[in-house]
Design a protein around this motif. Structure first.
Motif, PDB file in Angstrom:
ATOM      1  N   ARG A   1     -12.531  -0.296   3.425  1.00 44.68           N
ATOM      2  CA  ARG A   1     -11.812   0.918   3.826  1.00 44.68           C
ATOM      3  C   ARG A   1     -12.309   1.442   5.179  1.00 44.68           C
ATOM      4  O   ARG A   1     -11.507   1.892   5.999  1.00 44.68           O
TER       5      ARG A   1
ATOM      6  N   LEU B   1     -10.685  -0.662   7.834  1.00 47.18           N
ATOM      7  CA  LEU B   1      -9.269  -0.359   8.035  1.00 47.18           C
ATOM      8  C   LEU B   1      -9.022   1.056   8.555  1.00 47.18           C
ATOM      9  O   LEU B   1      -7.893   1.490   8.680  1.00 47.18           O
TER      10      LEU B   1
ATOM     11  N   LYS C   1      -9.955   3.925   7.170  1.00 48.50           N
ATOM     12  CA  LYS C   1      -9.811   4.927   6.114  1.00 48.50           C
ATOM     13  C   LYS C   1     -11.191   5.486   5.778  1.00 48.50           C
ATOM     14  O   LYS C   1     -11.755   5.238   4.714  1.00 48.50           O
TER      15      LYS C   1
ATOM     16  N   ASP D   1      -8.450  -1.574  -5.696  1.00 36.75           N
ATOM     17  CA  ASP D   1      -8.219  -2.026  -4.323  1.00 36.75           C
ATOM     18  C   ASP D   1      -7.904  -3.514  -4.247  1.00 36.75           C
ATOM     19  O   ASP D   1      -7.316  -3.972  -3.273  1.00 36.75           O
TER      20      ASP D   1
ATOM     21  N   LEU E   1      -4.334  -3.261  -4.000  1.00 36.16           N
ATOM     22  CA  LEU E   1      -3.820  -2.421  -2.908  1.00 36.16           C
ATOM     23  C   LEU E   1      -4.173  -2.935  -1.515  1.00 36.16           C
ATOM     24  O   LEU E   1      -3.565  -2.519  -0.531  1.00 36.16           O
ATOM     25  N   LEU E   2      -5.133  -3.831  -1.422  1.00 37.22           N
ATOM     26  CA  LEU E   2      -5.695  -4.196  -0.114  1.00 37.22           C
ATOM     27  C   LEU E   2      -4.669  -4.833   0.820  1.00 37.22           C
ATOM     28  O   LEU E   2      -4.622  -4.501   2.001  1.00 37.22           O
TER      29      LEU E   2
ATOM     30  N   MET F   1      -2.676  -2.141   2.344  1.00 32.45           N
ATOM     31  CA  MET F   1      -3.471  -1.341   3.285  1.00 32.45           C
ATOM     32  C   MET F   1      -3.609  -2.067   4.622  1.00 32.45           C
ATOM     33  O   MET F   1      -3.527  -1.443   5.685  1.00 32.45           O
TER      34      MET F   1
ATOM     35  N   ASP G   1      -0.155  -1.861   6.369  1.00 30.46           N
ATOM     36  CA  ASP G   1       0.098  -0.503   6.859  1.00 30.46           C
ATOM     37  C   ASP G   1      -0.761  -0.173   8.076  1.00 30.46           C
ATOM     38  O   ASP G   1      -0.280   0.437   9.035  1.00 30.46           O
ATOM     39  N   THR G   2      -2.012  -0.588   8.047  1.00 26.62           N
ATOM     40  CA  THR G   2      -2.912  -0.336   9.180  1.00 26.62           C
ATOM     41  C   THR G   2      -2.407  -1.056  10.424  1.00 26.62           C
ATOM     42  O   THR G   2      -2.353  -0.472  11.512  1.00 26.62           O
TER      43      THR G   2
END
Length: 110
Positions: A46, A49, A51, A72, A75-76, A79, A82-83
């Motif tokens: 995180r 990335l 966050k 995660d 979700l990774l 993420m 999106d990043t």
């Protein structure tokens, strides 16, 4: 606005600039996954990335005692995507500002 629509109006020079900046700034999926595997309980992926807030929360709770780290796992990929989309949109905004500044300077000089 989607980045595809934003890219349609770019010149080849601007597209090359976008590709160059993306290769420098985009986040690697491989590195993010390695960080999740080795430092997931501490939120290393995180932090990588960008966050930071949730990274600190993971660090303080040891990944929610492992539960958050496990979540995660699913979700990774999103993420990372999106990043990288956020980074691309920031670069596109900078390119638009740069092209507007060039156009304004040509008008002022002409």
């Amino acid at each position: 606005m989607s980045s595809l629509l934003q890219k349609q109006n770019l010149t080849s020079e601007q597209l090359q600039l976008l590709a160059s900046e993306m290769s420098k700034k985009q986040k690697s999926g491989g590195i993010a996954w390695l960080l999740w595997f080795f430092t997931g309980g501490f939120g290393g992926h995180r932090f990588y990335l960008g966050k930071v807030g949730t990274g600190v929360a993971m660090l303080l709770t040891l990944g929610g005692l492992g539960i958050w780290t496990l979540i995660d796992l699913f979700l990774l990929s999103g993420m990372i995507r999106d990043t990288n989309e956020r980074i691309e949109n920031e670069i596109l905004s900078e390119i638009r500002l740069l092209s507007h500044a060039k156009a304004n300077s040509k008008v002022a000089a002409g």
